[in-house]
Design an enzyme around this catalytic site. Structure first.
Site, PDB file in Angstrom:
ATOM      1  N   HIS A   1      40.668  43.281  46.659  1.00 32.30           N
ATOM      2  CA  HIS A   1      39.208  43.256  46.517  1.00 32.30           C
ATOM      3  C   HIS A   1      38.676  44.539  47.158  1.00 32.30           C
ATOM      4  O   HIS A   1      39.279  45.063  48.101  1.00 32.30           O
ATOM      5  CB  HIS A   1      38.697  42.024  47.281  1.00 32.30           C
TER       6      HIS A   1
ATOM      7  N   ASP B   1      44.213  39.162  53.908  1.00 30.33           N
ATOM      8  CA  ASP B   1      42.863  38.813  53.481  1.00 30.33           C
ATOM      9  C   ASP B   1      42.942  37.416  52.870  1.00 30.33           C
ATOM     10  O   ASP B   1      43.407  37.238  51.746  1.00 30.33           O
ATOM     11  CB  ASP B   1      42.389  39.857  52.461  1.00 30.33           C
TER      12      ASP B   1
ATOM     13  N   GLN C   1      40.526  34.088  49.521  1.00 32.08           N
ATOM     14  CA  GLN C   1      40.764  33.154  48.411  1.00 32.08           C
ATOM     15  C   GLN C   1      41.794  32.086  48.745  1.00 32.08           C
ATOM     16  O   GLN C   1      41.972  31.140  47.979  1.00 32.08           O
ATOM     17  CB  GLN C   1      41.217  33.919  47.154  1.00 32.08           C
TER      18      GLN C   1
ATOM     19  N   LYS D   1      33.189  30.455  51.169  1.00 32.10           N
ATOM     20  CA  LYS D   1      34.199  30.085  50.167  1.00 32.10           C
ATOM     21  C   LYS D   1      35.008  28.865  50.635  1.00 32.10           C
ATOM     22  O   LYS D   1      35.867  28.380  49.913  1.00 32.10           O
ATOM     23  CB  LYS D   1      35.147  31.264  49.910  1.00 32.10           C
TER      24      LYS D   1
ATOM     25  N   CYS E   1      34.868  42.893  41.802  1.00 29.84           N
ATOM     26  CA  CYS E   1      35.138  43.745  42.980  1.00 29.84           C
ATOM     27  C   CYS E   1      36.618  44.085  43.076  1.00 29.84           C
ATOM     28  O   CYS E   1      37.166  44.165  44.190  1.00 29.84           O
ATOM     29  CB  CYS E   1      34.659  43.092  44.278  1.00 29.84           C
TER      30      CYS E   1
END
Ligand SMILES: Cc1ncc(COP(=O)(O)O)c(C=O)c1O
Length: 419
Positions: free
Chosen positions: A129, A206, A209, A232, A377
Site C-alpha cells: 500500500h 503492515d 488487512q 478496519k 493505493c
C-alpha cells in the site's frame, strides 16, 4: 448485545444483530456493504462505550488527580492491555497508540531514519500500500537510504524464492504487508524473518488487512514491529497501533515532542518518558482508543475459526461466481491466489472494456452494492499488472450469502450493460 461465546458455533445472523446499521427500516432500498477492506462497520458496544465516555464528565488522561481523569486514564491503559492481548504479547508497554497504520509507519520511518546512513537498505515489496512506500521514499530522499522491492509472482504472492537476492548486510529493515489489500495474498513470514534477522535487519509487518481477521500471534511471527488501524477492525477512525519489541522501542528516539512524553524539560534539553509514553506526545484520541479496546475485545469474543471458515466460503463463492460469468463473457480477470489457496477474504478483478469507477458507480446505483474501484493505493502493483485499476469486493464478519449473490447478479448486469 451479548457477544458470542468462544465455543458457540459461528452464526452470522447473531453477529449481524450486534450492528445497528443492519436494523434499518424495511422500506429503505437494500444496501450490500462490500468495501470492508477500506473500513468496517462498528458494533453497537463500541459506539456505546465511546458515547458513555464522552457524555459524562470527561477529562484528560495522565494529568488530573480527580475521579474522571483517573477513570479516563484507567480506561485508556485498559485499552492498551486489550491491544496487547489481541497481539498475543504480555507487555502492554510495547503498544503505542497512533492515528492509524499510516501514521505508525511514518513514525517508524522518521525514527529509524535517525540511525540510517546513505547506502543502507530498506526492503519493501511490489504489493505494498502507498502507506508502506511513500514514508520510506521520504526517508530515502532525506538520508540516501536505498529502497528495494521484492517482486510478486503471477498469483499475487510475494516471490520468496528471490528473497536471498534482496537481503544483505546493508539491509536495515524489511517492511512488508502481512496481507495484501489488492491481491489478497497472505505473507509467509517465517522465511523472511529468519533471513532478515540472520543479516541483522529488523522486520516490520503492515497488518492493516490481517488484523481484521482475528488475533495476531506476535510470538509466532517473531517480527520486530507490527502496525494496524482501528477502523478496519470494527473500531472508530482516528486511532491505530504501532507495536514494537520492547528492546527496539527502548533504543528509539521519539518522533514528536510535547506534553506527557517527557521525563524532565529544561530550556536547553529534555529527557524522555519510558516506552510507550515517549511516543505519545500531546493529548491522544482517548475516546477512540477506548473504542478500539472495546472493538478488539468484541472481536476476540467471536468464534474466530468459524468466522474464517464463513468468510473463506463467501470468498470462494465470489471467485467461483466470477469464473462462471467469465465462462460466458470471457471478459473477467481475477487477481490473487487461485480458488482453494489461502487468501484474505477479498477479491480484486477487472472487466475488459469497463472502467472500475463505472463498475462501482453502476453497482451502487442499480444494485445497492458498495465496492471499491481504482488502484486501491497500490499503484505500483497495478502498473506491474499493466492496468490502471481494479474493482475490489471485500468481506467482513457480518457479510452473508445474499451480499455475495447481490454482487454476482450486479456484475452479470454490468457486463451486459458495458461490454
Ligand atoms: C495494507 C494496507 N496498509 C496500510 C493502509 C493504510 O491504513 P490507514 O489509511 O488506516 O492508515 C491500508 C489501508 O487501506 C492498507 O490496506
Amino acid at each position: 448485545m451479548r457477544p458470542l461465546g468462544k465455543t458457540e458455533r459461528f452464526d452470522v445472523e447473531h453477529v449481524v444483530r450486534n450492528f445497528s446499521m443492519f436494523r434499518s427500516p424495511v422500506e429503505t432500498a437494500p444496501f450490500y456493504y462490500l468495501d470492508n477492506a477500506a473500513m468496517t462497520q462498528t458494533p453497537d458496544c463500541v459506539i456505546e462505550a465511546m458515547y458513555k465516555h464522552e457524555r459524562g464528565w470527561r477529562a484528560n488522561i495522565k494529568r488530573g488527580l480527580y475521579g474522571p481523569a483517573e477513570e479516563a486514564t484507567q480506561a485508556y491503559e485498559d485499552a492498551r492491555q486489550t491491544v496487547a492481548r489481541f497481539l498475543g504479547t504480555s507487555d502492554p508497554h510495547e503498544v503505542v497508540f497512533t492515528s492509524g497504520a499510516t501514521s505508525s509507519i511514518n513514525m517508524l520511518a522518521l525514527i529509524l531514519g535517525y540511525g540510517m546512513r546513505p547506502g543502507d537498505e530498506v526492503l519493501l515489496s511490489l504489493l505494498e500500500h502507498h502507506s508502506n512506500i511513500v514514508p520510506w521514499q521520504l526517508l530515502s530522499d532525506r538520508t540516501g537510504v536505498i529502497l528495494k522491492f521484492l517482486p510478486v509472482k503471477e498469483d499475487g504472492c510475494l516471490d520468496l524464492a528471490r528473497l536471498g537476492a534482496f537481503i544483505n548486510e546493508r539491509t536495515k529493515l524489511v517492511a512488508l504487508t502481512h496481507g495484501s489489500n489488492v491481491s489478497a495474498a497472505i505473507t509467509e513470514v517465517a522465511a523472511i524473518v529468519q533471513c532478515a534477522h540472520q543479516h541483522g535487519a529488523k522486520v516490520m509487518l503492515d497488518g492493516a488487512q490481517m488484523a481484521p481477521h482475528g488475533p495476531i500471534d506476535l510470538d509466532a511471527l517473531d517480527v520486530d514491529f507490527y502496525v494496524f488501524s482501528s477502523h478496519k477492525v470494527y473500531g472508530p477512525t482516528g486511532v491505530g497501533v504501532l507495536w514494537g519489541r520492547r528492546e527496539c522501542l527502548q533504543e528509539m528516539q521519539p518522533a514528536f515532542g510535547g506534553g506527557e512524553m517527557i521525563d524532565a524539560v529544561t530550556l536547553q534539553k529534555s529527557s524522555y518518558a519510558s516506552v510507550p509514553h515517549r511516543f505519545e506526545a500531546g493529548t491522544p484520541p482517548v475516546t477512540q482508543v477506548i473504542g478500539l479496546g472495546v472493538a478488539l475485545d468484541w472481536l476476540m469474543h467471536q468464534d474466530i475459526s468459524g468466522m474464517k471458515k464463513h468468510l473463506s466460503g463467501l470468498a470462494e463463492r465470489i471467485i467461483a461466481g466470477l469464473a462462471t460469468i467469465d465462462k460466458k463473457s470471457g471478459l473477467i480477470n481475477i487477481f490473487g491466489p487461485a480458488l482453494g489457496k489461502e487468501r484474505l477474504p477479498l477479491v480484486s478483478f477487472s472487466i475488459d472494456g469497463a472502467h472500475p469507477h463505472d463498475i462501482c458507480q453502476m453497482m451502487s446505483d442499480r444494485h445497492g452494492v458498495a465496492l471499491r474501484g481504482g488502484h486501491h493505493c497500490a499503484q505500483p502493483l497495478h502498473d506491474h499488472w499493466g492496468i490502471q485499476g481494479s474493482t475490489r469486493v471485500s468481506l467482513a464478519i457480518y457479510n452473508r450469502v445474499n451480499d455475495v449473490d447481490a454482487f454476482l447478479n450486479g456484475i452479470e448486469d454490468c457486463i451486459g450493460l458495458f461490454c
